[in-house]
Enzyme design. Sequence first.
Site, PDB file in Angstrom:
ATOM      1  N   HIS A  34      -2.935   1.078 -13.287  1.00 32.83           N
ATOM      2  CA  HIS A  34      -2.132  -0.149 -13.551  1.00 32.83           C
ATOM      3  C   HIS A  34      -1.811  -0.044 -14.400  1.00 32.83           C
ATOM      4  O   HIS A  34      -0.897  -1.232 -14.892  1.00 32.83           O
ATOM      5  CB  HIS A  34      -4.034  -0.339 -13.985  1.00 32.83           C
ATOM      6  CG  HIS A  34      -4.666  -0.559 -13.575  1.00 32.83           C
ATOM      7  ND1 HIS A  34      -5.961  -1.002 -13.771  1.00 32.83           N
ATOM      8  CD2 HIS A  34      -5.141  -0.201 -11.625  1.00 32.83           C
ATOM      9  CE1 HIS A  34      -7.033  -1.052 -12.214  1.00 32.83           C
ATOM     10  NE2 HIS A  34      -6.573  -0.697 -12.018  1.00 32.83           N
ATOM     11  N   ARG A  57     -12.886   9.448  -8.036  1.00 34.13           N
ATOM     12  CA  ARG A  57     -13.250   8.327  -8.833  1.00 34.13           C
ATOM     13  C   ARG A  57     -14.037   8.441 -10.155  1.00 34.13           C
ATOM     14  O   ARG A  57     -13.935   8.351 -10.645  1.00 34.13           O
ATOM     15  CB  ARG A  57     -11.890   7.362  -8.254  1.00 34.13           C
ATOM     16  CG  ARG A  57     -13.446   6.402  -7.882  1.00 34.13           C
ATOM     17  CD  ARG A  57     -12.651   4.843  -7.380  1.00 34.13           C
ATOM     18  NE  ARG A  57     -13.422   3.440  -7.160  1.00 34.13           N
ATOM     19  CZ  ARG A  57     -13.949   3.315  -8.598  1.00 34.13           C
ATOM     20  NH1 ARG A  57     -13.544   3.461  -9.423  1.00 34.13           N
ATOM     21  NH2 ARG A  57     -15.093   2.208  -8.153  1.00 34.13           N
ATOM     22  N   SER A 113       0.608  -1.408   0.218  1.00 35.55           N
ATOM     23  CA  SER A 113       0.034  -0.213  -0.010  1.00 35.55           C
ATOM     24  C   SER A 113       0.668   1.461   0.586  1.00 35.55           C
ATOM     25  O   SER A 113       2.317   1.391   0.653  1.00 35.55           O
ATOM     26  CB  SER A 113      -1.001   0.017   1.058  1.00 35.55           C
ATOM     27  OG  SER A 113      -1.387   1.291   1.172  1.00 35.55           O
ATOM     28  N   ARG A 114       0.575   1.842  -0.807  1.00 41.24           N
ATOM     29  CA  ARG A 114       1.331   3.744   0.014  1.00 41.24           C
ATOM     30  C   ARG A 114       1.285   4.154   0.850  1.00 41.24           C
ATOM     31  O   ARG A 114       1.988   4.883   1.542  1.00 41.24           O
ATOM     32  CB  ARG A 114      -0.035   5.111  -0.830  1.00 41.24           C
ATOM     33  CG  ARG A 114       0.209   4.876  -2.084  1.00 41.24           C
ATOM     34  CD  ARG A 114      -0.635   5.820  -3.398  1.00 41.24           C
ATOM     35  NE  ARG A 114      -2.110   4.850  -2.903  1.00 41.24           N
ATOM     36  CZ  ARG A 114      -3.355   5.777  -3.085  1.00 41.24           C
ATOM     37  NH1 ARG A 114      -2.210   6.651  -4.354  1.00 41.24           N
ATOM     38  NH2 ARG A 114      -4.449   5.768  -3.587  1.00 41.24           N
ATOM     39  N   LYS A 116      -9.752  -4.782 -13.467  1.00 43.64           N
ATOM     40  CA  LYS A 116     -10.792  -4.022 -14.467  1.00 43.64           C
ATOM     41  C   LYS A 116     -10.719  -2.644 -14.175  1.00 43.64           C
ATOM     42  O   LYS A 116     -10.709  -3.109 -13.315  1.00 43.64           O
ATOM     43  CB  LYS A 116     -12.301  -4.657 -15.053  1.00 43.64           C
ATOM     44  CG  LYS A 116     -13.255  -4.532 -14.442  1.00 43.64           C
ATOM     45  CD  LYS A 116     -13.312  -3.090 -14.230  1.00 43.64           C
ATOM     46  CE  LYS A 116     -14.914  -2.719 -13.302  1.00 43.64           C
ATOM     47  NZ  LYS A 116     -15.747  -1.702 -13.213  1.00 43.64           N
ATOM     48  N   ASP A 160     -16.365   2.006 -15.793  1.00 43.95           N
ATOM     49  CA  ASP A 160     -16.707   1.690 -14.502  1.00 43.95           C
ATOM     50  C   ASP A 160     -17.311   0.847 -14.618  1.00 43.95           C
ATOM     51  O   ASP A 160     -17.565  -0.873 -13.157  1.00 43.95           O
ATOM     52  CB  ASP A 160     -17.261   2.795 -13.085  1.00 43.95           C
ATOM     53  CG  ASP A 160     -17.138   2.540 -11.987  1.00 43.95           C
ATOM     54  OD1 ASP A 160     -15.860   1.598 -11.238  1.00 43.95           O
ATOM     55  OD2 ASP A 160     -18.227   1.903 -11.552  1.00 43.95           O
TER      56      ASP A 160
END
Length: 356
Positions: free
Chosen positions: A87, A173, A45-46, A105, A186
């Site tokens: 991605h 987002r 993770s960040r 996806k 999405d």
Amino acid sequence: MPHSHITESEFSSIGWGIVGTGTIAARFAEDIKYVAGARLAGVSSRSLDRATMFCAQHGGIAYENYTALLDDKNIDAVYIASPNTSHFSIAWEAIAANKSVLVEKPLVTTAEEAERLRAFAAERKVFLMEGVWTRFLPAIEFVKGAIRSGAIGELRSIRGELAFRHAYDPDNRFFDPAQGGGSLLDLGLYLVSLSIFLLGCPDTVTGKWHPAPTGVDMMADIELSFGGVPAFLQCGFDRTGGNWFRIKGSRGSLFLPSPFIGARCVFEAGPVMARIIGILCRNSVTARIFSKLTRKIPIPGVKRHFFDFQGYGLQFEIGAATKAIKEGRIEAPFAPLSESIETIHILEKIRSFPSS
């Protein structure tokens, strides 16, 4: 750099690392326990704190960033569950590190990126797959088999809707172009990918879309033609839809009720009942009510096929990827990269039309 301890019994299993700690990453971590030959090896993770908390709940080793995860030789494969626009770069680095790659996806946000990533994976002889989990569900396998066997006769049309209302927020987002927002990437991707999976690549593509204030697509209508079989598909953030998918044939229809992307049952109806269901499904409220009732109560003229399973349903996707990796493949038979690229091309073509 952390290293996980691998017991003798684990040598034959694929050690998966997850990039990201969001909702879909947690579902992946939960469902991997249902897959023989696969195990959760680590998470990055960040924020190391978030990765540590994630691993405390799901297992595996916590990494402070995805570079550290990719450097660990005990990570065999990587599931990328980070924001859409990251991605491409993360998948590229994972391929360069000779890690098998499964990307949630959309694979990437443009067809050009998809082509480059596929070529790089082929050059390195590294497995790469887009994670459209719906394709791997038992219910979808049944539908594809029924179409092939002619159970509903000659195909006439496909209709589907996938829409979930989201309050407009330019920083969210869903609406942020910088984060790969828009209903097509999405939601529309599921509709197009499933149509291609069932019928192949379309001959023609038309459609329309309406923008959100940030410029991303708030909603879209997609029309495809497969050798004369039309597909009418709708997606959007402007409403909550019936979220069903119908394949109509000359002798009847197959319905995937709401939410079809996680289908656990298929309704099969003859021509008369199919027409009635089609009318009901035009309205999102009646479509959802009908779906719920039919799951619980037998309806005359409707044959129900149930495909219940434990977990969320990502285990079928994980299992397919794990099997392909063990077989030494660089692509999965049921999710070829050519179809992922075709899907993105179609979404881009819809966006190329003037907005309404």
